[in-house]
Write a protein that holds these residues in place. Structure first.
Motif, PDB file in Angstrom:
ATOM      1  N   GLY A  54     -13.284 -12.666 -13.618  1.00  0.00           N
ATOM      2  CA  GLY A  54     -12.747 -14.023 -13.594  1.00  0.00           C
ATOM      3  C   GLY A  54     -12.275 -14.493 -14.958  1.00  0.00           C
ATOM      4  N   LEU A  55     -13.073 -14.253 -15.984  1.00  0.00           N
ATOM      5  CA  LEU A  55     -12.681 -14.683 -17.328  1.00  0.00           C
ATOM      6  C   LEU A  55     -11.502 -13.867 -17.865  1.00  0.00           C
ATOM      7  CD1 LEU A  55     -16.092 -15.476 -19.053  1.00  0.00           C
ATOM      8  CD2 LEU A  55     -14.390 -17.061 -18.114  1.00  0.00           C
ATOM      9  N   ALA A  56     -11.441 -12.587 -17.529  1.00  0.00           N
ATOM     10  CA  ALA A  56     -10.300 -11.765 -17.959  1.00  0.00           C
ATOM     11  C   ALA A  56      -9.005 -12.307 -17.358  1.00  0.00           C
ATOM     12  CB  ALA A  56     -10.518 -10.307 -17.542  1.00  0.00           C
ATOM     13  N   LEU A  57      -9.040 -12.656 -16.085  1.00  0.00           N
ATOM     14  CA  LEU A  57      -7.850 -13.227 -15.445  1.00  0.00           C
ATOM     15  C   LEU A  57      -7.484 -14.576 -16.063  1.00  0.00           C
ATOM     16  CD1 LEU A  57      -8.630 -12.383 -11.716  1.00  0.00           C
ATOM     17  CD2 LEU A  57      -6.887 -11.322 -13.163  1.00  0.00           C
ATOM     18  N   ALA A  58      -8.483 -15.405 -16.322  1.00  0.00           N
ATOM     19  CA  ALA A  58      -8.221 -16.722 -16.915  1.00  0.00           C
ATOM     20  C   ALA A  58      -7.674 -16.587 -18.339  1.00  0.00           C
ATOM     21  CB  ALA A  58      -9.494 -17.559 -16.907  1.00  0.00           C
ATOM     22  N   LEU A  59      -8.225 -15.674 -19.128  1.00  0.00           N
ATOM     23  CA  LEU A  59      -7.743 -15.476 -20.499  1.00  0.00           C
ATOM     24  C   LEU A  59      -6.319 -14.928 -20.513  1.00  0.00           C
ATOM     25  CD1 LEU A  59     -10.950 -14.087 -22.223  1.00  0.00           C
ATOM     26  CD2 LEU A  59      -9.825 -16.291 -22.648  1.00  0.00           C
ATOM     27  N   LEU A  60      -6.025 -14.037 -19.596  1.00  0.00           N
ATOM     28  CA  LEU A  60      -4.665 -13.509 -19.499  1.00  0.00           C
ATOM     29  C   LEU A  60      -3.694 -14.624 -19.108  1.00  0.00           C
ATOM     30  CD1 LEU A  60      -2.979 -10.982 -19.812  1.00  0.00           C
ATOM     31  CD2 LEU A  60      -3.522 -10.396 -17.451  1.00  0.00           C
ATOM     32  N   ALA A  61      -4.100 -15.478 -18.180  1.00  0.00           N
ATOM     33  CA  ALA A  61      -3.270 -16.629 -17.798  1.00  0.00           C
ATOM     34  C   ALA A  61      -3.043 -17.548 -18.987  1.00  0.00           C
ATOM     35  CB  ALA A  61      -3.923 -17.395 -16.646  1.00  0.00           C
ATOM     36  N   LEU A  81     -18.193 -12.644  -2.949  1.00  0.00           N
ATOM     37  CA  LEU A  81     -18.221 -11.232  -3.320  1.00  0.00           C
ATOM     38  C   LEU A  81     -19.658 -10.781  -3.530  1.00  0.00           C
ATOM     39  CD1 LEU A  81     -15.312 -11.357  -5.914  1.00  0.00           C
ATOM     40  CD2 LEU A  81     -15.195 -10.504  -3.572  1.00  0.00           C
ATOM     41  N   ASP A  82     -19.932  -9.530  -3.168  1.00  0.00           N
ATOM     42  CA  ASP A  82     -21.266  -8.965  -3.361  1.00  0.00           C
ATOM     43  C   ASP A  82     -21.371  -8.267  -4.714  1.00  0.00           C
ATOM     44  OD1 ASP A  82     -22.167  -9.836  -0.905  1.00  0.00           O
ATOM     45  OD2 ASP A  82     -21.492  -8.020   0.126  1.00  0.00           O
ATOM     46  N   TRP A  83     -20.702  -8.803  -5.713  1.00  0.00           N
ATOM     47  CA  TRP A  83     -20.738  -8.236  -7.053  1.00  0.00           C
ATOM     48  C   TRP A  83     -21.885  -8.860  -7.824  1.00  0.00           C
ATOM     49  CZ3 TRP A  83     -14.978  -9.127  -8.777  1.00  0.00           C
ATOM     50  CH2 TRP A  83     -14.129  -8.335  -7.989  1.00  0.00           C
ATOM     51  N   GLY A  84     -22.306  -8.149  -8.852  1.00  0.00           N
ATOM     52  CA  GLY A  84     -23.263  -8.730  -9.783  1.00  0.00           C
ATOM     53  C   GLY A  84     -22.592  -9.866 -10.546  1.00  0.00           C
ATOM     54  N   GLU A  85     -23.387 -10.766 -11.066  1.00  0.00           N
ATOM     55  CA  GLU A  85     -22.850 -11.924 -11.785  1.00  0.00           C
ATOM     56  C   GLU A  85     -22.015 -11.504 -13.003  1.00  0.00           C
ATOM     57  OE1 GLU A  85     -21.907 -15.756 -11.904  1.00  0.00           O
ATOM     58  OE2 GLU A  85     -23.175 -14.846 -10.367  1.00  0.00           O
ATOM     59  N   GLY A  86     -22.430 -10.424 -13.663  1.00  0.00           N
ATOM     60  CA  GLY A  86     -21.714  -9.961 -14.860  1.00  0.00           C
ATOM     61  C   GLY A  86     -20.299  -9.502 -14.561  1.00  0.00           C
ATOM     62  N   ILE A  87     -20.136  -8.703 -13.506  1.00  0.00           N
ATOM     63  CA  ILE A  87     -18.796  -8.199 -13.163  1.00  0.00           C
ATOM     64  C   ILE A  87     -17.910  -9.324 -12.667  1.00  0.00           C
ATOM     65  CG2 ILE A  87     -19.277  -7.465 -10.796  1.00  0.00           C
ATOM     66  CD1 ILE A  87     -17.399  -5.177 -13.018  1.00  0.00           C
ATOM     67  N   ARG A  88     -18.472 -10.230 -11.890  1.00  0.00           N
ATOM     68  CA  ARG A  88     -17.707 -11.375 -11.377  1.00  0.00           C
ATOM     69  C   ARG A  88     -17.210 -12.233 -12.547  1.00  0.00           C
ATOM     70  NH1 ARG A  88     -17.846 -15.053  -6.733  1.00  0.00           N
ATOM     71  NH2 ARG A  88     -19.324 -13.692  -5.731  1.00  0.00           N
ATOM     72  N   THR A  89     -18.087 -12.520 -13.482  1.00  0.00           N
ATOM     73  CA  THR A  89     -17.719 -13.339 -14.636  1.00  0.00           C
ATOM     74  C   THR A  89     -16.691 -12.619 -15.505  1.00  0.00           C
ATOM     75  OG1 THR A  89     -19.892 -14.382 -14.618  1.00  0.00           O
ATOM     76  CG2 THR A  89     -18.635 -14.544 -16.656  1.00  0.00           C
ATOM     77  N   THR A  90     -16.880 -11.329 -15.700  1.00  0.00           N
ATOM     78  CA  THR A  90     -15.942 -10.556 -16.526  1.00  0.00           C
ATOM     79  C   THR A  90     -14.544 -10.556 -15.918  1.00  0.00           C
ATOM     80  OG1 THR A  90     -17.740  -9.154 -17.315  1.00  0.00           O
ATOM     81  CG2 THR A  90     -15.508  -8.315 -17.589  1.00  0.00           C
ATOM     82  N   ILE A 113      -3.996  -6.033 -16.522  1.00  0.00           N
ATOM     83  CA  ILE A 113      -4.169  -6.053 -15.065  1.00  0.00           C
ATOM     84  C   ILE A 113      -4.722  -4.713 -14.580  1.00  0.00           C
ATOM     85  CG2 ILE A 113      -2.938  -6.163 -12.863  1.00  0.00           C
ATOM     86  CD1 ILE A 113      -1.234  -8.391 -14.103  1.00  0.00           C
ATOM     87  N   GLY A 114      -4.298  -3.629 -15.193  1.00  0.00           N
ATOM     88  CA  GLY A 114      -4.872  -2.322 -14.850  1.00  0.00           C
ATOM     89  C   GLY A 114      -6.366  -2.272 -15.125  1.00  0.00           C
ATOM     90  N   LEU A 115      -6.789  -2.849 -16.250  1.00  0.00           N
ATOM     91  CA  LEU A 115      -8.217  -2.895 -16.575  1.00  0.00           C
ATOM     92  C   LEU A 115      -8.982  -3.773 -15.588  1.00  0.00           C
ATOM     93  CD1 LEU A 115      -8.049  -3.106 -20.473  1.00  0.00           C
ATOM     94  CD2 LEU A 115      -8.772  -1.144 -19.075  1.00  0.00           C
ATOM     95  N   VAL A 116      -8.383  -4.895 -15.197  1.00  0.00           N
ATOM     96  CA  VAL A 116      -9.023  -5.763 -14.201  1.00  0.00           C
ATOM     97  C   VAL A 116      -9.147  -5.012 -12.873  1.00  0.00           C
ATOM     98  CG1 VAL A 116      -8.756  -7.862 -12.829  1.00  0.00           C
ATOM     99  CG2 VAL A 116      -8.393  -7.939 -15.302  1.00  0.00           C
ATOM    100  N   CYS A 117      -8.117  -4.273 -12.493  1.00  0.00           N
ATOM    101  CA  CYS A 117      -8.190  -3.466 -11.265  1.00  0.00           C
ATOM    102  C   CYS A 117      -9.336  -2.459 -11.348  1.00  0.00           C
ATOM    103  CB  CYS A 117      -6.878  -2.720 -11.029  1.00  0.00           C
ATOM    104  SG  CYS A 117      -5.521  -3.773 -10.533  1.00  0.00           S
ATOM    105  N   LEU A 118      -9.480  -1.840 -12.497  1.00  0.00           N
ATOM    106  CA  LEU A 118     -10.574  -0.887 -12.694  1.00  0.00           C
ATOM    107  C   LEU A 118     -11.924  -1.587 -12.563  1.00  0.00           C
ATOM    108  CD1 LEU A 118     -11.239   2.047 -13.379  1.00  0.00           C
ATOM    109  CD2 LEU A 118     -11.165   1.403 -15.790  1.00  0.00           C
ATOM    110  N   LEU A 119     -12.047  -2.785 -13.138  1.00  0.00           N
ATOM    111  CA  LEU A 119     -13.285  -3.556 -13.003  1.00  0.00           C
ATOM    112  C   LEU A 119     -13.573  -3.905 -11.548  1.00  0.00           C
ATOM    113  CD1 LEU A 119     -13.112  -6.045 -16.008  1.00  0.00           C
ATOM    114  CD2 LEU A 119     -14.877  -4.334 -15.590  1.00  0.00           C
ATOM    115  N   VAL A 120     -12.550  -4.265 -10.811  1.00  0.00           N
ATOM    116  CA  VAL A 120     -12.721  -4.600  -9.391  1.00  0.00           C
ATOM    117  C   VAL A 120     -13.206  -3.359  -8.629  1.00  0.00           C
ATOM    118  CG1 VAL A 120     -11.503  -5.237  -7.280  1.00  0.00           C
ATOM    119  CG2 VAL A 120     -11.099  -6.514  -9.393  1.00  0.00           C
ATOM    120  N   ILE A 121     -12.639  -2.216  -8.902  1.00  0.00           N
ATOM    121  CA  ILE A 121     -13.053  -0.970  -8.237  1.00  0.00           C
ATOM    122  C   ILE A 121     -14.505  -0.650  -8.578  1.00  0.00           C
ATOM    123  CG2 ILE A 121     -12.682   1.527  -8.167  1.00  0.00           C
ATOM    124  CD1 ILE A 121      -9.641   0.854  -8.495  1.00  0.00           C
ATOM    125  N   VAL A 122     -14.831  -0.741  -9.859  1.00  0.00           N
ATOM    126  CA  VAL A 122     -16.206  -0.471 -10.292  1.00  0.00           C
ATOM    127  C   VAL A 122     -17.150  -1.487  -9.661  1.00  0.00           C
ATOM    128  CG1 VAL A 122     -17.752  -0.507 -12.298  1.00  0.00           C
ATOM    129  CG2 VAL A 122     -15.567   0.696 -12.426  1.00  0.00           C
TER     130      VAL A 122
END
Length: 120
Positions: free
Chosen positions: A63-70, A52-61, A107-116
Motif C-alpha cells: 500500500g505504501l509503495a503504491l501511494a509513494l509512487l503516486a 486480504l489474507d496477507w500479513g500486516e507487513g506485506i499489506r503496508t509495504t 510496479i514490477g516490484l509491487v507485483c512481486l510483493l503481491v505474489i510473495v
C-alpha cells in the motif's frame, strides 16, 4: 510587425510551437495524473478496503509503495509538462525521461510483493 505569431506565443529567443505538440504534451501530463490516481486508488484498496489474507507487513509495504509512487508521479507530472513546454518554445532537443522506467520497475516490484504476499 509582419509576423503572424502573436507576441504572447513567443518570447525573446523562443520559437513558435505547433499547438498539436502543446496539446500532446498536455495529454501526456493528464495521462500521468490518471496513472497517479489509479495507483492511489490501489493503495487505498490494499490498505483499507480489500479483505486480504496477507500479513500486516506485506499489506503496508504494498500500500505504501503504491501511494509513494503516486506521490512521485504527482510531483513529477507538472514539472515535466512545464519543462517540455519550455524546451519546445526554445527549439531545443527533448531529453528522455527516466520516469517511465522508474514506474515500470516499481510496479514490477509491487507485483512481486503481491505474489510473495499470496504465497505466504
Amino acid at each position: 510587425m509582419g509576423s503572424d505569431t502573436p507576441e504572447h506565443e513567443t518570447g525573446k529567443g523562443e520559437t513558435p510551437v505547433d499547438y498539436r505538440f502543446t496539446l500532446a504534451n498536455e495529454r501526456t501530463f493528464l495521462a500521468w495524473v490518471r496513472t497517479a490516481l489509479a495507483l492511489l486508488a490501489g493503495a487505498v484498496a490494499v490498505l483499507h478496503l480489500l479483505p486480504l489474507d496477507w500479513g500486516e507487513g506485506i499489506r503496508t509495504t504494498v500500500g505504501l509503495a503504491l501511494a509513494l509512487l503516486a506521490a512521485a508521479i504527482t510531483v513529477y507530472a507538472p514539472l515535466r509538462w512545464l519543462h517540455v513546454q519550455r524546451v519546445m518554445r526554445r527549439g531545443r532537443p527533448l531529453q528522455l525521461s527516466l520516469l517511465p522506467l522508474i514506474v515500470t520497475v516499481a510496479i514490477g516490484l509491487v507485483c512481486l510483493l503481491v505474489i510473495v504476499g499470496n504465497l505466504l
